[in-house]
Design an enzyme around this catalytic site. Structure first.
Site, PDB file in Angstrom:
ATOM      1  N   GLU A  96       0.758  -1.158  -0.176  1.00 47.40           N
ATOM      2  CA  GLU A  96       0.044   0.083   0.125  1.00 47.40           C
ATOM      3  C   GLU A  96       0.971   1.311   0.108  1.00 47.40           C
ATOM      4  OE1 GLU A  96      -2.599   1.372  -0.671  1.00 47.40           O
ATOM      5  OE2 GLU A  96      -4.180   1.641   0.755  1.00 47.40           O
ATOM      6  N   ASP A  97       0.398   2.243  -0.700  1.00 46.14           N
ATOM      7  CA  ASP A  97       1.251   3.366  -0.645  1.00 46.14           C
ATOM      8  C   ASP A  97       1.256   4.408   0.618  1.00 46.14           C
ATOM      9  OD1 ASP A  97      -1.449   4.092  -0.902  1.00 46.14           O
ATOM     10  OD2 ASP A  97      -1.281   5.136  -2.810  1.00 46.14           O
ATOM     11  N   ASP A 100      -3.820   6.081   5.943  1.00 41.37           N
ATOM     12  CA  ASP A 100      -4.250   7.286   6.873  1.00 41.37           C
ATOM     13  C   ASP A 100      -5.273   7.090   7.774  1.00 41.37           C
ATOM     14  OD1 ASP A 100      -4.828   9.977   7.402  1.00 41.37           O
ATOM     15  OD2 ASP A 100      -5.809  10.276   5.354  1.00 41.37           O
ATOM     16  N   PHE A 148      -0.968  16.540   3.512  1.00 37.16           N
ATOM     17  CA  PHE A 148      -1.449  15.652   2.371  1.00 37.16           C
ATOM     18  C   PHE A 148      -0.480  15.533   1.122  1.00 37.16           C
ATOM     19  CE2 PHE A 148      -3.612  14.994  -1.866  1.00 37.16           C
ATOM     20  CZ  PHE A 148      -4.386  13.904  -1.092  1.00 37.16           C
ATOM     21  N   ARG A 161       0.684  12.134 -10.064  1.00 35.99           N
ATOM     22  CA  ARG A 161       1.087  10.749  -9.673  1.00 35.99           C
ATOM     23  C   ARG A 161       2.471  10.608 -10.329  1.00 35.99           C
ATOM     24  NH1 ARG A 161      -3.136   7.612  -7.483  1.00 35.99           N
ATOM     25  NH2 ARG A 161      -5.124   7.991  -8.421  1.00 35.99           N
TER      26      ARG A 161
HETATM   27  P1  IMP Z   1      -7.443   5.697   4.228  1.00 35.98           P
HETATM   28  O1  IMP Z   1      -8.226   4.535   3.808  1.00 35.98           O
HETATM   29  O2  IMP Z   1      -7.847   6.697   4.735  1.00 35.98           O
HETATM   30  O3  IMP Z   1      -6.147   4.742   5.097  1.00 35.98           O
HETATM   31  O4  IMP Z   1      -6.578   5.962   2.898  1.00 35.98           O
HETATM   32  C1  IMP Z   1      -5.984   5.161   2.096  1.00 35.98           C
HETATM   33  C2  IMP Z   1      -5.722   5.856   0.496  1.00 35.98           C
HETATM   34  O5  IMP Z   1      -6.309   7.047   0.476  1.00 35.98           O
HETATM   35  C3  IMP Z   1      -4.379   5.443   0.218  1.00 35.98           C
HETATM   36  O6  IMP Z   1      -4.325   4.056  -0.197  1.00 35.98           O
HETATM   37  C4  IMP Z   1      -4.360   6.487  -0.741  1.00 35.98           C
HETATM   38  O7  IMP Z   1      -4.592   6.371  -2.081  1.00 35.98           O
HETATM   39  C5  IMP Z   1      -5.136   7.742  -0.323  1.00 35.98           C
HETATM   40  N1  IMP Z   1      -4.451   8.690   0.520  1.00 35.98           N
HETATM   41  C6  IMP Z   1      -4.605   8.730   1.806  1.00 35.98           C
HETATM   42  N2  IMP Z   1      -3.594  10.052   2.157  1.00 35.98           N
HETATM   43  C7  IMP Z   1      -3.299  10.537   0.827  1.00 35.98           C
HETATM   44  C8  IMP Z   1      -2.369  11.754   0.731  1.00 35.98           C
HETATM   45  O8  IMP Z   1      -1.966  12.405   1.657  1.00 35.98           O
HETATM   46  N3  IMP Z   1      -2.155  11.943  -0.515  1.00 35.98           N
HETATM   47  C9  IMP Z   1      -2.819  11.009  -1.500  1.00 35.98           C
HETATM   48  N4  IMP Z   1      -3.669   9.973  -1.474  1.00 35.98           N
HETATM   49  C10 IMP Z   1      -3.639   9.753  -0.107  1.00 35.98           C
HETATM   50 MG    MG Z   2      -3.763   3.753  -2.169  1.00 35.08          MG
END
Ligand code: IMP
Ligand code: MG
Length: 170
Positions: A96-97, A100, A148, A161
């Protein structure tokens, strides 16, 4: 809005190489091959760079999910495509990238566990420490606060990207 560099290209690549070594060490003696799952779209570059540096047999799987609108998680996960190979008894690494809120990973993991893999681990290039997401990430690249990020696969409304570094918008 101005784009600032947080981790330059060299720093990102060096970090991913370190992660690949940790991952190799973890699997050494456990299994000969690994099933790595790339969470699209954001993980595309991280996944690619990571597996190129893992010196073992790696099978690729791709999952495409989305949940973001602008800079906020909507909390609703949309699955656009899913793994089509059996993961039963396999050594699975979810790539996973960025984590959050953890909603995306929590959702994906709950479904992957149903396949009964022999082992399920997570590698994330970035972990945000804004939320207590409660998911133990086995291999983490960078930890950041409430910012962000864009670049190296991460987007802001599908832009940035393909930046070769990780930056933030100010
Ligand atoms: P989560 O479900 O809130 O943990 O977010 C996960 C997904 O949201 C990641 O796989 C990213 O694709 C996107 N994401 C979360 N934070 C960022 C950010 O700071 N920049 C860009 N994409 C984000
Ligand atoms: Mg992602």
């Amino acid at each position: 809005m101005q784009l600032k560099v947080l981790f330059d290209e060299e720093t990102v690549r060096r970090k991913i190489k370190d992660m690949a070594k940790q991952i190799e060490n973890y699997y050494r003696g456990k299994t000969e091959s690994l099933c790595a799952i790339c969470i699209l779209k954001g993980s595309v570059h991280f996944f690619s760079e990571l597996v190129l540096n893992i010196n073992m047999n790696v099978n690729y799987s791709f999952v495409h999910v989305s949940s973001y609108a602008g800079t906020e998680s909507t909390g609703r996960i949309r699955v656009k495509s899913w793994v089509d190979e059996t993961l039963q008894g396999k050594y699975v690494l979810v790539v996973e990238d960025i984590v959050d809120t953890g909603n995306t990973l929590r959702y994906i993991l709950s479904y992957l566990r149903k396949y009964k893999p022999a082992d399920l681990k997570i590698a994330a290039l970035i972990e945000k420490e804004k939320y207590q997401h409660g998911i133990p990430i086995d291999f983490v690249g960078f930890k950041v606060g409430d910012v962000f990020l864009v670049g190296y696969g991460l987007d802001y409304e599908e832009r940035y990207r393909n930046l070769p570094y990780i930056g933030y918008l100010e």
